[in-house]
Design a protein around this motif. Sequence first.
Motif, mmCIF file in Angstrom:
data_model
loop_
_atom_site.group_PDB
_atom_site.id
_atom_site.type_symbol
_atom_site.label_atom_id
_atom_site.label_comp_id
_atom_site.label_asym_id
_atom_site.label_seq_id
_atom_site.Cartn_x
_atom_site.Cartn_y
_atom_site.Cartn_z
ATOM 1 N N PRO A 178 0.837 -1.213 0.000
ATOM 2 C CA PRO A 178 0.000 0.000 0.000
ATOM 3 C C PRO A 178 0.865 1.253 0.000
ATOM 4 N N LEU A 179 0.377 2.289 -0.634
ATOM 5 C CA LEU A 179 1.081 3.564 -0.633
ATOM 6 C C LEU A 179 0.875 4.271 0.701
ATOM 7 N N LYS A 238 5.575 11.889 -10.482
ATOM 8 C CA LYS A 238 5.238 11.530 -9.104
ATOM 9 C C LYS A 238 4.535 10.179 -9.050
ATOM 10 N N THR A 239 3.656 9.930 -10.016
ATOM 11 C CA THR A 239 2.914 8.676 -10.054
ATOM 12 C C THR A 239 3.836 7.494 -10.313
ATOM 13 N N THR A 275 6.638 2.736 -8.396
ATOM 14 C CA THR A 275 7.877 1.955 -8.342
ATOM 15 C C THR A 275 8.264 1.660 -6.895
ATOM 16 N N GLY A 276 8.127 2.646 -6.032
ATOM 17 C CA GLY A 276 8.466 2.458 -4.628
ATOM 18 C C GLY A 276 7.592 1.421 -3.949
ATOM 19 N N ALA A 311 3.354 -2.331 -10.708
ATOM 20 C CA ALA A 311 3.843 -2.229 -12.085
ATOM 21 C C ALA A 311 3.035 -1.219 -12.881
ATOM 22 N N VAL A 312 3.729 -0.240 -13.450
ATOM 23 C CA VAL A 312 3.088 0.744 -14.338
ATOM 24 C C VAL A 312 3.933 0.873 -15.613
#
Length: 471
Positions: free
Chosen positions: A312-313, A407-408, A413-414, A418-419
Amino acid sequence: MDNSPHIGLIGLGTMGAALALNIAENGYPIAVYNRTPAVTDAFTSGAGDLAAKLTPAKTLEEFVAAITPPRSIILMVPAGPVVDDQIAALRPLLGDGDLIIDAGNANYTDTERRSRESENDAFDFMGIGVSGGEEGARHGPSIMVGGDAAQWERMGAILEAISAKYQDEPCAALMGPGGAGHFVKMVHNGIEYADMEMIAETYALMRDGMGFDAAQVAQTFEGWDAGTLASYLVEISGKVARATDPISGAPMLDVILDKAGQKGTGRWTVIEAQQLAVAIPVIEAAVTARNLSARLAERKKGAEVFGGMPQPLPDGVLDTETLERALIAGKILCYAQGFEMLARASAEFGWNLPMPVIAKIWRNGCIIRSEMLNDMASALATNPGESLIFAEPFTSLLRENEAALRKTVIAATGAGIAVPALAAGLSWFDSMRSPRGAANMIQAQRDFFGNHGFERLDGQDAPHGPWGAHG
């Protein structure tokens, strides 16, 4: 209007049946044929009032005889060898002035070959790209036509009549000769892959990074569809997120296996881009993502071996406005790459593709239709030969939204989300604004091991390094 058909259609699957009804509804009598007679019977009996415009045939000979010469015969059969087989079966039945039209998802190279081969036949051949799925085929698709001026003169009126309309403008146009129409349709589908992938990536960030449930996801997409991102794909993303599974009662998205299918047109786009030496990394990433989605067992093993992701972010790292801005930037970068590929192909093959017209006929009827295409059409007309990223309003939009994209991607990545498409777009953008990259290292390496030479910044005639050939 003459009630005897001058046009026929072979192949009454989902798309063929829908297109035949569209043609009939627009006032054109049409003969129809399917290799399975029961399919033809079922189609005709279910056509309602439009049945009067249909002439069903049980055999290919009966079908051809039912069409008044000069005949125009649309093929809606599976792409590949089936099309060649169907042409071969029609060859002895057709005469001078007849025309075969392949309206399936053909590879443009096959269309080019078939166009050349038809020069030795009594009949003519043309290929058209049709986009919009079943709904588009039935009520108005976007139509990308490959052929010569005479063929467009012959078929243009009916194709415009059955096409989608955008503010009364038909979404059908002549792209160029031979395989040009199917090439444009192929690139359309490549952009479609990328558009869908980037939307899916923002969904993953909402679901896995921000803890959104399906209703919150739906609300977000619905809000985005009222703004700059207004488009068919964002609209339906809200609808599928809102839907409930009739079996379990759970949100529909929560019961669908995360394994994406594909029919090959996105892959063709990537292959052709490499042949043309044009960079379309967002589309490439989208195709790769679909390939990886199918590797379910290996992905599960990866989670067991390396630890399950994503995480989770942290609260406040991303919000829906940042995601929206990131998707705006990603969409512009994706479309810029697609149109650059079309421009390169136009120059390579001598097609003279009508770039602003392509954007215009994509404004309705097709899967990637969006409000943004209006400005793209204007930009392509005002700045011919220029990348969309260097044309307004897209230059300003990228300046406004680049930080959100960055930023996204960093946040994703952090967290191990996967984007690939959004990240590929950002990397391409950074490359496109780097006056000096790192390819000088590659050229030095190539000269070191292969004596390939290089160009110097100072322009001096010394195309090799002091290392000699040590490879």
